[in-house]
Design a protein around this motif. Structure first.
Motif, short mmCIF file in Angstrom:
data_model
loop_
_atom_site.label_atom_id
_atom_site.label_comp_id
_atom_site.label_asym_id
_atom_site.label_seq_id
_atom_site.Cartn_x
_atom_site.Cartn_y
_atom_site.Cartn_z
N ARG A 388 0.83 -1.21 0.00
CA ARG A 388 0.00 0.00 0.00
C ARG A 388 0.86 1.25 0.00
O ARG A 388 0.54 2.24 -0.68
CB ARG A 388 -0.93 0.00 1.21
CG ARG A 388 -1.99 -1.08 1.19
CD ARG A 388 -3.11 -0.78 2.17
NE ARG A 388 -2.63 -0.64 3.54
CZ ARG A 388 -2.53 -1.64 4.40
NH1 ARG A 388 -2.85 -2.87 4.02
NH2 ARG A 388 -2.10 -1.43 5.62
N ASN A 389 1.96 1.24 0.76
CA ASN A 389 2.87 2.39 0.78
C ASN A 389 3.49 2.61 -0.60
O ASN A 389 3.65 3.76 -1.05
CB ASN A 389 3.97 2.18 1.82
CG ASN A 389 3.47 2.44 3.23
OD1 ASN A 389 2.39 3.02 3.43
ND2 ASN A 389 4.23 2.01 4.22
N TRP A 390 3.86 1.51 -1.24
CA TRP A 390 4.45 1.62 -2.58
C TRP A 390 3.43 2.19 -3.57
O TRP A 390 3.76 3.03 -4.41
CB TRP A 390 4.94 0.24 -3.03
CG TRP A 390 5.48 0.22 -4.43
CD1 TRP A 390 6.73 0.60 -4.84
CD2 TRP A 390 4.78 -0.19 -5.61
NE1 TRP A 390 6.84 0.45 -6.20
CE2 TRP A 390 5.67 -0.03 -6.70
CE3 TRP A 390 3.50 -0.67 -5.86
CZ2 TRP A 390 5.32 -0.33 -8.00
CZ3 TRP A 390 3.14 -0.98 -7.16
CH2 TRP A 390 4.04 -0.81 -8.21
N PHE A 391 2.18 1.75 -3.44
CA PHE A 391 1.12 2.25 -4.31
C PHE A 391 0.93 3.76 -4.12
O PHE A 391 0.83 4.53 -5.09
CB PHE A 391 -0.18 1.50 -3.99
CG PHE A 391 -1.37 1.96 -4.77
CD1 PHE A 391 -1.43 1.80 -6.15
CD2 PHE A 391 -2.44 2.57 -4.13
CE1 PHE A 391 -2.54 2.22 -6.88
CE2 PHE A 391 -3.55 2.99 -4.85
CZ PHE A 391 -3.59 2.81 -6.23
N ASP A 392 0.90 4.21 -2.86
CA ASP A 392 0.76 5.64 -2.57
C ASP A 392 1.93 6.43 -3.15
O ASP A 392 1.74 7.51 -3.73
CB ASP A 392 0.68 5.85 -1.06
CG ASP A 392 0.51 7.31 -0.68
OD1 ASP A 392 -0.58 7.85 -0.87
OD2 ASP A 392 1.51 7.91 -0.22
N LYS A 393 3.13 5.87 -3.03
CA LYS A 393 4.32 6.53 -3.57
C LYS A 393 4.23 6.67 -5.08
O LYS A 393 4.55 7.73 -5.65
CB LYS A 393 5.56 5.71 -3.19
CG LYS A 393 6.87 6.24 -3.77
CD LYS A 393 8.03 5.32 -3.40
CE LYS A 393 9.32 5.77 -4.07
NZ LYS A 393 10.43 4.83 -3.77
N LEU A 395 1.49 6.86 -6.92
CA LEU A 395 0.48 7.86 -7.24
C LEU A 395 1.04 9.27 -7.08
O LEU A 395 0.78 10.16 -7.90
CB LEU A 395 -0.75 7.67 -6.37
CG LEU A 395 -1.60 6.42 -6.60
CD1 LEU A 395 -2.82 6.43 -5.70
CD2 LEU A 395 -2.02 6.28 -8.06
N ARG A 396 1.80 9.50 -6.02
CA ARG A 396 2.37 10.83 -5.79
C ARG A 396 3.41 11.16 -6.86
O ARG A 396 3.47 12.30 -7.36
CB ARG A 396 2.99 10.91 -4.39
CG ARG A 396 1.95 10.81 -3.29
CD ARG A 396 2.52 11.06 -1.90
NE ARG A 396 1.48 10.87 -0.90
CZ ARG A 396 0.56 11.77 -0.59
NH1 ARG A 396 0.56 12.94 -1.21
NH2 ARG A 396 -0.34 11.54 0.34
N PHE A 401 -1.99 13.43 -7.50
CA PHE A 401 -2.50 14.22 -6.38
C PHE A 401 -2.36 15.72 -6.67
O PHE A 401 -3.24 16.51 -6.31
CB PHE A 401 -1.78 13.85 -5.09
CG PHE A 401 -2.09 12.45 -4.61
CD1 PHE A 401 -3.23 11.79 -5.04
CD2 PHE A 401 -1.25 11.80 -3.72
CE1 PHE A 401 -3.53 10.51 -4.60
CE2 PHE A 401 -1.54 10.52 -3.27
CZ PHE A 401 -2.68 9.88 -3.71
N PHE A 422 -11.00 5.78 -1.51
CA PHE A 422 -10.41 6.24 -0.26
C PHE A 422 -10.69 7.72 -0.11
O PHE A 422 -10.94 8.44 -1.09
CB PHE A 422 -8.91 5.95 -0.21
CG PHE A 422 -8.11 6.60 -1.33
CD1 PHE A 422 -7.60 7.89 -1.18
CD2 PHE A 422 -7.87 5.91 -2.52
CE1 PHE A 422 -6.86 8.48 -2.20
CE2 PHE A 422 -7.12 6.49 -3.53
CZ PHE A 422 -6.63 7.78 -3.38
N TYR A 424 -9.62 11.48 0.54
CA TYR A 424 -8.40 12.24 0.23
C TYR A 424 -7.98 13.04 1.45
O TYR A 424 -8.80 13.72 2.07
CB TYR A 424 -8.65 13.17 -0.95
CG TYR A 424 -7.40 13.92 -1.36
CD1 TYR A 424 -6.42 13.31 -2.10
CD2 TYR A 424 -7.23 15.26 -0.96
CE1 TYR A 424 -5.27 13.99 -2.46
CE2 TYR A 424 -6.08 15.95 -1.31
CZ TYR A 424 -5.10 15.31 -2.07
OH TYR A 424 -3.96 15.99 -2.41
#
Length: 426
Positions: A388-393, A395-396, A401, A422, A424
């Protein structure tokens, strides 16, 4: 004419894509404001590998190299979910190892009866029924299904046998197998009669049996690719016990001691661990032996190495039963047939996030779609914190975002990415 023996194959497999969700609203006489009832898309079909004990070769994969499972159907109105894609079932012989074609790491050893999902089908997209809220009662959007997985793999057959017969060509291995089991290998008085491994079940007594493999004759240089031995040395990798068959008749002018050491040298060069495995020496063709000193020299030579020697004649059925009884006794003391543990490690997918992104706003919900986003979500394990952290990274880094903030997204708004939602938070 018998079909050729095939023990390796390179194939491409792809699971099915998930079906798309649908936008639909309930329409019925006398029912006001029926609301959204768009159904979800069906799941794409999986690629499943199972063991078939009636197969002894990978011949089925020789001419067909690409295998694709069925796609999921799109959803329908009245909350009807689309039909799931049909799974594609690949049947392989027991003992087949599935490797990643690029790294050659082991993905799965097909030695048990449990089906293995090699590629998971894409998840179906959500219909608009999922997006109805007290403040958003008429959602006019649905989600596309996610793509299936694709893999290039190598299938490699390593026979599951308890005992392996090794030795030079024409020393009597096939004859021995035919005598002690019901196997019917091709037998003739010339080199390389055995062109592929043969298996037979040896019944010693009530409740005592084992699988015996006749491996094509090994010659000097086999570990480096000479002759047929190189292609089939892999089939004795799992054998718990080796029976080294040596011709002591002297009929071909060969020296049994030199033959014995030459084969052991090839085994050691191929795999030191294999060469150190428990071994019994079978001195064959004693019924036509012309020089008894050949047998005596071999006995002394193997005895000095702590190995047991059995005199026998496979053709005359002499000493074969005693040899099989001894093999069964040894197997009771040895560990079970080796099963290879997976060594393949899933790596983060290489996804190009530079493609265009389509963003639509529906009240407080921001629907984001992009082909690269489909591929990204399909390869993320959302139950794993690091994933999940890798996915967020990702996307950023893609600038998604930043783009949403430029369009006016607020904290607490819903971001909808296919079948993922999710809140924001900056």
């Amino acid at each position: 004419m018998a079909a050729p023996f095939v023990d390796t194959a390179r194939i491409t497999v792809r699971s099915g894509n998930g079906g798309n969700g649908v936008v639909s609203f309930h329409r019925e006489k006398y029912v006001a404001a029926g609301g959204p009832d768009g159904g979800d898309g069906g799941r794409g079909g999986n690629v499943v590998v199972t063991v078939n004990d009636h197969m002894s070769t990978l011949m089925d994969f020789r001419y067909k190299r690409k295998y694709v499972a069925g796609n999921g159907m799109d959803g329908q109105g009245k909350r009807c979910t689309g039909k799931d894609g049909e799974d594609l079932v690949l049947r392989v012989p027991r003992g087949t190892i599935i490797r990643d074609s690029e790294t050659r790491e082991i993905i799965k050893d097909m030695s048990d009866d449990t089906p293995f999902v090699l590629c998971k089908g894409g998840r179906g997209g959500w219909g608009n029924k999922h997006f109805a809220t007290p403040t958003r009662q008429v959602p006019r959007f649905a989600k596309a299904g996610l793509p299936g997985e694709s893999r290039d793999v190598i299938l490699e057959l390593k026979l599951l046998a308890d005992v392996g017969l090794v030795g030079f060509p024409n020393v009597g291995k096939s004859t021995l197998l035919s005598v002690v089991s019901r196997a019917q290998p091709k037998i003739a008085n010339y080199h390389f009669t055995t062109l592929f491994p043969n298996l037979g079940v040896v019944y010693v007594e009530e409740g005592v049996s084992f699988v015996l493999a006749d491996i094509p004759g090994i010659i000097e240089g086999a570990a480096e690719g000479a002759g047929l031995g190189h292609d089939f040395l892999r089939h004795i990798d799992r054998c718990r016990l080796l029976i080294h068959v040596v011709d002591v008749s002297g009929s071909e002018g060969r020296d049994p001691v030199e033959d014995f050491e030459a084969i052991n040298a090839e085994l050691k060069q191929y795999s030191p661990e294999l060469a150190s495995r428990k071994m019994i020496v079978a001195a064959n063709k004693v019924d036509i032996m012309t020089d008894p000193t050949l047998l005596q020299r071999l006995r002394e030579h193997v005895g000095a190495q702590g190995l047991e020697l059995f005199e026998m004649s496979a053709a005359a059925h002499q000493g074969t039963r005693e040899l099989m009884k001894r093999a069964a006794q040894e197997l009771q003391q040895l560990p079970p047939v080796a099963v290879y543990e997976p060594t393949y490690v899933e790596r983060p997918p290489q996804v190009d996030t530079s493609g265009e992104v389509e963003i639509q706003q529906f009240d407080d919900t921001w629907v984001v779609e992009a082909p690269w986003l489909q591929r990204l979500i399909a390869n993320v394990n959302f139950s794993d914190y690091e994933s999940r952290n890798w996915f967020d990274k990702m996307l950023r880094q893609s600038g998604l975002f930043d783009q949403l903030e430029e369009m006016g997204i607020k904290d607490g708004d819903i971001v909808s990415l296919y079948d993922l939602e999710f809140e924001y938070q900056r």
